[in-house]
Structures are given as structure tokens and as C-alpha cells.
Design a protein around this motif. Structure first.
Motif, PDB file in Angstrom:
ATOM      1  N   PHE A 132       0.805  -1.222   0.000  1.00  0.00           N
ATOM      2  CA  PHE A 132       0.000   0.000   0.000  1.00  0.00           C
ATOM      3  C   PHE A 132       0.843   1.280   0.000  1.00  0.00           C
ATOM      4  O   PHE A 132       0.659   2.143  -0.858  1.00  0.00           O
ATOM      5  CB  PHE A 132      -0.954   0.000   1.210  1.00  0.00           C
ATOM      6  CG  PHE A 132      -1.943  -1.132   1.188  1.00  0.00           C
ATOM      7  CD1 PHE A 132      -3.064  -1.083   0.369  1.00  0.00           C
ATOM      8  CD2 PHE A 132      -1.733  -2.252   1.978  1.00  0.00           C
ATOM      9  CE1 PHE A 132      -3.963  -2.128   0.336  1.00  0.00           C
ATOM     10  CE2 PHE A 132      -2.633  -3.307   1.954  1.00  0.00           C
ATOM     11  CZ  PHE A 132      -3.751  -3.248   1.132  1.00  0.00           C
ATOM     12  N   VAL A 133       1.773   1.406   0.971  1.00  0.00           N
ATOM     13  CA  VAL A 133       2.513   2.656   1.114  1.00  0.00           C
ATOM     14  C   VAL A 133       3.415   2.912  -0.094  1.00  0.00           C
ATOM     15  O   VAL A 133       3.333   3.983  -0.726  1.00  0.00           O
ATOM     16  CB  VAL A 133       3.345   2.660   2.417  1.00  0.00           C
ATOM     17  CG1 VAL A 133       4.197   3.929   2.499  1.00  0.00           C
ATOM     18  CG2 VAL A 133       2.425   2.567   3.635  1.00  0.00           C
ATOM     19  N   TYR A 134       4.289   1.945  -0.435  1.00  0.00           N
ATOM     20  CA  TYR A 134       5.195   2.150  -1.561  1.00  0.00           C
ATOM     21  C   TYR A 134       4.442   2.344  -2.881  1.00  0.00           C
ATOM     22  O   TYR A 134       4.757   3.271  -3.648  1.00  0.00           O
ATOM     23  CB  TYR A 134       6.188   0.996  -1.673  1.00  0.00           C
ATOM     24  CG  TYR A 134       7.107   0.824  -0.485  1.00  0.00           C
ATOM     25  CD1 TYR A 134       7.467   1.915   0.312  1.00  0.00           C
ATOM     26  CD2 TYR A 134       7.619  -0.425  -0.146  1.00  0.00           C
ATOM     27  CE1 TYR A 134       8.315   1.764   1.389  1.00  0.00           C
ATOM     28  CE2 TYR A 134       8.476  -0.588   0.943  1.00  0.00           C
ATOM     29  CZ  TYR A 134       8.813   0.499   1.710  1.00  0.00           C
ATOM     30  OH  TYR A 134       9.648   0.360   2.795  1.00  0.00           O
ATOM     31  N   PRO A 135       3.446   1.488  -3.187  1.00  0.00           N
ATOM     32  CA  PRO A 135       2.692   1.726  -4.437  1.00  0.00           C
ATOM     33  C   PRO A 135       1.989   3.080  -4.468  1.00  0.00           C
ATOM     34  O   PRO A 135       1.883   3.701  -5.528  1.00  0.00           O
ATOM     35  CB  PRO A 135       1.681   0.568  -4.455  1.00  0.00           C
ATOM     36  CG  PRO A 135       2.328  -0.513  -3.650  1.00  0.00           C
ATOM     37  CD  PRO A 135       3.058   0.211  -2.565  1.00  0.00           C
ATOM     38  N   PHE A 136       1.495   3.538  -3.307  1.00  0.00           N
ATOM     39  CA  PHE A 136       0.823   4.829  -3.263  1.00  0.00           C
ATOM     40  C   PHE A 136       1.774   5.946  -3.673  1.00  0.00           C
ATOM     41  O   PHE A 136       1.437   6.796  -4.514  1.00  0.00           O
ATOM     42  CB  PHE A 136       0.279   5.094  -1.857  1.00  0.00           C
ATOM     43  CG  PHE A 136      -0.194   6.508  -1.647  1.00  0.00           C
ATOM     44  CD1 PHE A 136      -1.406   6.930  -2.169  1.00  0.00           C
ATOM     45  CD2 PHE A 136       0.592   7.428  -0.944  1.00  0.00           C
ATOM     46  CE1 PHE A 136      -1.840   8.244  -1.997  1.00  0.00           C
ATOM     47  CE2 PHE A 136       0.172   8.734  -0.761  1.00  0.00           C
ATOM     48  CZ  PHE A 136      -1.058   9.142  -1.298  1.00  0.00           C
ATOM     49  N   PHE A 137       2.967   5.962  -3.098  1.00  0.00           N
ATOM     50  CA  PHE A 137       3.924   7.011  -3.444  1.00  0.00           C
ATOM     51  C   PHE A 137       4.393   6.882  -4.888  1.00  0.00           C
ATOM     52  O   PHE A 137       4.664   7.893  -5.552  1.00  0.00           O
ATOM     53  CB  PHE A 137       5.107   6.988  -2.478  1.00  0.00           C
ATOM     54  CG  PHE A 137       4.807   7.630  -1.149  1.00  0.00           C
ATOM     55  CD1 PHE A 137       4.738   9.007  -1.038  1.00  0.00           C
ATOM     56  CD2 PHE A 137       4.586   6.862  -0.015  1.00  0.00           C
ATOM     57  CE1 PHE A 137       4.450   9.612   0.174  1.00  0.00           C
ATOM     58  CE2 PHE A 137       4.297   7.453   1.196  1.00  0.00           C
ATOM     59  CZ  PHE A 137       4.226   8.830   1.298  1.00  0.00           C
TER      60      PHE A 137
END
Length: 492
Positions: free
Chosen positions: A328-333
Motif C-alpha cells: 500500500f505505502v510504496y505503491p501509493f507514493f
């Protein structure tokens, strides 16, 4: 396109996890249970059993410093030995044999802890064997994960490293819950003996997967290695032409492609130079923070935690954060155009680590004033520290593997682990100085933690200046050319 290369779309649809991965992850979970189970009670055990058995308040400060010194020197040895294990694996025996046979020595170390829990010299011998065993296999195990992949499933490597780290912390969760409880109820012999049983189980699990591993043979000692090329370049640095890298002078005497590979290692080491201070602070959550918890109100949800059980929140948060960050976090950025590159992750992790210590320092200020703050404040610090660990430690494991030429995978991982040793040596020396009334003796209580906050703040400022100027190269494992470069991108 070589015969081993698949089109990107085909590779994505045919990628499969290697069959050996469950055995590697199962082995790691059991081994980490044994290591963290033993370590969960080590600092408090040393104080109560050997350095201040009468619980004399006048001796407590020195006893705590001695326990922390012993603990951090033990950890520093455990993380220095991976370099030896890597050389044994890469040059002589291969990773499989090193992991299997050194694991047996590891088991003997656990046995000595259980037998000599009332004899300091015998106990230290057990710590020595555990440090050698845990250290020698460590670089080999993490590098062995990467060895199981080829170009058809390379895209899955990052996720597997995440689950590999997940297994580490799964073992740690159960260990830090159960072993302190066993120690409180049944005594230290059982508390140190059960981790030994788990280490024996880890060895058995690894042996069971022997027919499924990709076993890269040792490269042997040849002149085209990191040590020889580096030494040759240093002794002939006067021959370097203006504008050349200092290693370029070695291209006449060594394989030019390998010299280029060594350059990649030095680029990685420029990043690793900022990591020892991270480990100097992180490893205190398993020693200094545990001792601090003795002064906290540890009641949560109607249950009073044992002092050593508070550290369980670190792996619990990690088990939560690993999939959250990965999926979630890495793909979001990435989607919003702020790519979560390794260097960005590491920088953010350093900042979060500093923030966690600010909370610990504020807690200690209240303790120094005679208060008993709620353990929830320390749990908050563990949460922030764990987020920083996902950003720094997992990234570092993958970075160490992907940025090294094939013949030096274990060695590069060992260099990463040496940063842990360096950080712990520094903390051990600080505590030794405190115990002996030396220079750092003035840094006790809250000022001890503010000292480390100040140091990491300096490192962060330098990192923010240096990181945008660093580049990254990833190496793909190719049987016909282990130095083929597939990417060369700016990180920031």
C-alpha cells in the motif's frame, strides 16, 4: 535477447515462487525464535544473576552498564562473523554447507547457556558460540534467498524478502512473549534451553529442503575478487589518471568487467556509511529500553506485562507494517510520482528512528523525576521505531543483494551486517565508559538518550546532502554473465 530472457509480459505471467522458499523461511523463523528468545531476557538476566544479584540500588547503575556492555559486544560479534561466514561460503564451501554445519555449533552454544546459567565464564562461552553460529550463517541465509531466483521470477524477489523478514519477526513475537514467561515461572535453565530446541528444529528444517535449493558453487579464491582488486588499486593509486576512478588502475591486471562490479560495491558502501548509527540506536530496544520498562506502569487491558515482554511490540508492529508498506505505502507514493526508492526509504527510516528516541528520552526524564509513566508511551516509541525498521532494514537486505555482482552476494550482505556490528561496538564502548566512570559517565538517565539523538541528527543532515548525489545499479543473475547491468538510475 538471450535465450534466458523472456518478454516482460510473459515473465510477469509465468513467474513462480521457488519451491525451496518455505524451507528457508521456516528455518529462519525457528532460528530467530532461538536467537531473540535468548536475547529477550539477556540484559535483565545479566543484571539480576551476575552483576547485581542482591539488587543493591547503589550498584544498579554500574550493573546496568555492564549488562548493556556485554549485550552489545555479543551482538557486535554476532554481526562481525557474517563476513567470515561469507568468505567461507563464497570462496570455499558454498552457502548450503556453511549454514548446515555452523548451525550445529550454534546449538551447542544454546546448550551451554542452559547448563551454565549460574557460571558467568561458562555462560560467556555459550554466548561466544552463539555469536559465531548466528553470525556465520546470517549473511549466507539472506543471500541464499536471492540465489533461488532467476530472470523468470526476479519480479517476486522483493516480496519474498519482505516475507523473509516477516518470518524473522514472527519467530521474534512468539519468543519475546513465551521466553520471559518461562523464565519467570520455571527459571533460566528452561528459558535458555527451549531456544536451543528451536535452533535444533531450525537446523532440521533446513536439512529437509536440501534437494530443492539452488546451490551456487563457491567461486574459489581468484585474483578477480573484491579484496585483491581493492588492494592492487590502493598500492598503485599513483598511476591513476585525472578523472579516473581509483579502481580503474586495476583494469590492466584484472578483468575490467569485475573492476566495474567492485565500483558498484563501493557505491553501496557510500550508503552503508550512514547505517551504523541506525543500528547503534535500534539495538537498544532489546537492552536499554527493556531495562527502562522496569520503571514503567506496565498495566494494559487489565494485564501487567513482564518487563521483557514489552519488546514484543517491535515484531508485532513489524508483522503489521511489512505488508502495509509493501502493498500500500510504496505503491501509493509510486502512483503520485514520488517513487519510494531505496535511498528515500533509508532516509525516512533514519528520521523515524530519531523520533522514537525523542519519546524514549522524554519518558526517561519523567522516570528520573521519580514518576512511573505508562508503558503506552514506550509502545508508541516501538511503533515509530518499527516503521523506521521497515524502511531501513528490509531495504538494506534487498539493497545489499541486488547491488552486488553474483560472485560477491554473501560478501556484500556481510558488509551490510558489519554496520550492525559497528553500531553495537560504539554502544558497548559508551556503556563501558559509563561502568568505569569514564568520559561518557556524565551521560546517564535522559541525557544518555539525548546523546544518541544528537549524533543521529548530524548523520541525517549529512545524508540529506549526500543521498541526492548517489546513483544505483542493479545486477541480474545471469549464468553467462554475472556482471550484466540492467539498470542505472538516479535515486533522488
Amino acid at each position: 535477447m538471450t535465450k534466458n530472457t523472456l518478454p516482460a509480459t510473459d515473465a510477469a505471467t509465468t513467474a513462480r515462487y521457488p519451491k525451496s522458499i518455505p524451507y528457508i523461511i521456516g528455518n529462519e523463523a525457528a532460528e530467530r525464535f532461538s536467537f531473540y528468545g535468548m536475547r529477550s531476557i539477556l540484559a535483565t538476566f545479566l543484571v539480576a544473576q551476575f552483576f547485581n544479584p542482591t539488587a543493591d540500588p547503589a550498584l544498579q547503575g554500574v550493573a546496568v552498564a555492564k549488562a548493556n556492555e556485554t549485550t552489545h559486544f555479543f551482538v557486535s560479534l554476532a554481526y562481525t562473523m557474517p563476513f567470515i561466514g561469507a568468505i567461507m561460503a563464497d570462496w570455499f564451501f558454498g552457502k548450503y554447507k556453511v549454514i548446515l554445519y555452523v548451525s550445529m555449533l550454534y546449538c551447542v552454544g544454546h546448550l551451554l547457556l542452559a547448563v551454565y546459567d549460574h557460571d558467568l565464564e561458562g555462560f560467556r562461552m555459550g554466548l561466544l558460540l552463539i555469536a559465531i553460529g548466528a553470525g556465520c550463517i546470517k549473511s549466507c541465509v539472506s543471500a541464499n534467498v536471492g540465489d533461488q531466483f532467476d530472470k523468470t521470477n526476479q519480479s517476486l524477489m522483493s516480496k519474498v524478502y519482505g516475507w523473509f523478514y516477516f518470518s524473522i519477526n514472527a519467530g521474534s513475537v512468539f519468543a519475546t512473549i513465551l521466553i520471559p514467561e518461562i523464565n519467570a515461572r520455571y527459571g533460566s535453565a528452561w528459558a535458555f534451553g527451549i531456544p536451543g530446541v528451536l535452533m535444533a528444529l531450525a537446523t532440521l528444517i533446513f536439512f529437509m529442503g536440501r534437494k530443492m535449493y539452488v546451490k551456487n558453487p563457491p567461486s574459489g579464491i581468484n585474483k578477480n575478487n573484491f579484496v585483491f582488486i581493492s588492494l592492487y588499486a590502493l598500492f598503485n593509486i599513483g598511476k591513476k589518471k585525472k578523472g579516473e576512478h581509483f579502481l580503474d588502475v586495476a583494469k590492466g591486471a584484472f578483468t575490467p568487467e569485475r573492476v566495474e562490479g567492485i565500483k558498484a560495491v563501493y557505491r553501496v558502501m557510500a550508503v552503508f556509511a550512514f547505517i551504523p548509527i541506525y543500528w547503534a540506536m535500534w539495538d537498544q530496544n532489546l537492552s536499554e529500553w527493556v531495562i527502562q520498562a522496569q520503571s514503567l506502569d506496565r498495566h494494559i487491558f487489565g494485564y501487567e506485562l513482564l518487563t521483557e515482554q514489552v519488546q514484543t511490540f517491535n515484531p508485532v508492529f513489524l508483522l503489521t507494517f511489512i505488508p502495509v508498506f509493501t502493498y500500500f505505502v510504496y505503491p501509493f507514493f509510486d502512483r503520485i510520482g514520488l517513487k519510494a526508492t531505496p535511498l528515500r526509504r533509508i532516509g525516512a527510516g533514519l528520521i523515524l528512528t530519531a523520533l522514537s528516541f525523542v519519546i524514549i528520552a522524554l519518558i526517561q526524564t519523567r522516570i528520573d523525576a521519580g514518576e512511573h509513566p505508562s508503558v503506552w508511551w514506550q509502545i508508541l516509541a516501538y511503533m515509530i521505531l518499527s516503521a523506521g525498521e521497515v524502511l531501513v532494514s528490509i531495504t538494506g537486505l534487498e539493497y545489499a543483494y541486488t547491488q552486488a555482482p553474483k560472485s560477491m552476494k554473501s560478501t556484500m550482505t556481510a558488509i551490510w551486517l558489519l554496520t550492525v556490528a559497528m553500531g553495537n561496538v560504539f554502544v558497548a564502548l559508551v556503556n563501558s565508559s559509563i561502568a568505569d566512570g569514564g568520559f561518557f559517565s556524565k551521560y546517564q538517565g535522559a541525557s544518555y538518550y539525548w546523546l544518541f539523538i544528537g549524533i543521529i541528527s548530524v548523520f541525517i543532515m549529512i545524508y540529506l546532502f549526500v543521498a541526492p548525489r548517489l546513483k544505483e545499479r542493479s545486477y541480474v543473475l545471469e549464468p553467462e554473465d554475472d556482471n550484466k547491468i540492467i539498470a542505472d538510475t538516479n535515486n533522488l
